[in-house]
Design an enzyme around this catalytic site. Sequence first.
Site, PDB file in Angstrom:
ATOM      1  N   LYS A 114       0.822  -1.212   0.000  1.00  0.00           N
ATOM      2  CA  LYS A 114       0.000   0.000   0.000  1.00  0.00           C
ATOM      3  C   LYS A 114       0.854   1.260   0.000  1.00  0.00           C
ATOM      4  CE  LYS A 114      -4.433  -1.576   1.640  1.00  0.00           C
ATOM      5  NZ  LYS A 114      -5.569  -1.379   2.550  1.00  0.00           N
ATOM      6  N   LYS A 196      -8.348 -14.050 -10.851  1.00  0.00           N
ATOM      7  CA  LYS A 196      -9.557 -14.134 -10.033  1.00  0.00           C
ATOM      8  C   LYS A 196     -10.494 -12.976 -10.340  1.00  0.00           C
ATOM      9  CE  LYS A 196      -9.647 -14.771  -5.456  1.00  0.00           C
ATOM     10  NZ  LYS A 196      -9.153 -14.942  -4.077  1.00  0.00           N
ATOM     11  N   LYS A 199     -12.944  -6.551  -8.597  1.00  0.00           N
ATOM     12  CA  LYS A 199     -13.549  -5.288  -9.030  1.00  0.00           C
ATOM     13  C   LYS A 199     -12.559  -4.435  -9.810  1.00  0.00           C
ATOM     14  CE  LYS A 199     -12.661  -2.835  -4.711  1.00  0.00           C
ATOM     15  NZ  LYS A 199     -12.284  -3.527  -3.519  1.00  0.00           N
TER      16      LYS A 199
END
Length: 332
Positions: A114, A196, A199
């Site tokens: 992150k 996979k 979104k």
Amino acid sequence: MDEKKVMLSGIQPSGDLHLGNYLGAIRNWGARAEEFDCYYFMADMHTITVRQEPAALRRRTLEQLAQYIACGLDPEKNTLFIQSHVHQHAELGWVLNCYTMFGELSRMTQFKDKAAKHAENINGGLFTYPALMAADILLYQPDFVPVGDDQKQHVELTRDVAQRFNGIYGDVFKVPEPYIPKTGARIMSLNAPDTKMSKSIPEGCVFLMEKPEDIQRKFKRAITDSDTENCVRFDPAGKPGVANLMAIYSAVTGKTYDEIQAEFAGMGYGKFKPAVGDAVVEALRPIREEAARIMADKAYLESVYRAGAEKASYVAEKTLRKVYKKIGFVAR
Ligand code: TRP
């Protein structure tokens, strides 16, 4: 005494739920309540480690709660709440910050990822987030924390912090086990069957709240194969796109692969793809309608998260009080 074991999980309200989340995990969660005393919370405090738009965060937190209820998490049987409503999370979070080492936090792969992704906002919360997560967990003395791969390291750290604290002050925290849920179907992206469903590739992703015509369009455009066989046959290595559609169809209809092959024998992908789309639309319809109904019924939603926070904070306060006493804070 046959007290149920306790299970707890936090969910970041950071995006819309999709078919992969549902078939792979959430749809099995309702049944857990038979065996476990389950706590689920919307981890709104965690989401602000990355900048959020206030109105969107508020809306998504409520939508996510409504969607989980619609997916079968019965608020009568599970404790459902919003993290920021239970102030003990922030308080124990601070305490545990002081029992979590800089070096440990530096090794967290999610922090490194992150920080790389949000180089302009590497804030303290992003770094100490695992101490808050440890507090989320340890407040409720759970036996199990169901987690995906990306959160395993945080649960390991939670165990280390709990053991460290117990080593100094005696048995205050139960040391929880990670719980690897029985895997449901592993659903891949409709237009990239080697990754996979996520979104981050919206065209290959079917959201639970999506309109039926949009769902249909995505299935009609789903990638099948580069071969010219045009035949519905389960061959994950040779025909991953078709295998994924078969897995979806099987998961929503309960049919076996043999039954599906027989059903579409001689028909080709042109018939198969819209049939999968129809089956998915029908499977999601009750969830979408129920979630919309709940979202429109603000009084109901409010009663759910209020009752959840009340129950959660009763349990959390017991642990927090014990911790404060052990570390030497003067009792109020
Ligand atoms: N960190 C988790 C995630 O990103 C969410 C979370 C916060 C959580 N607190 C938790 C999960 C406690 C399990 C237990 O998905």
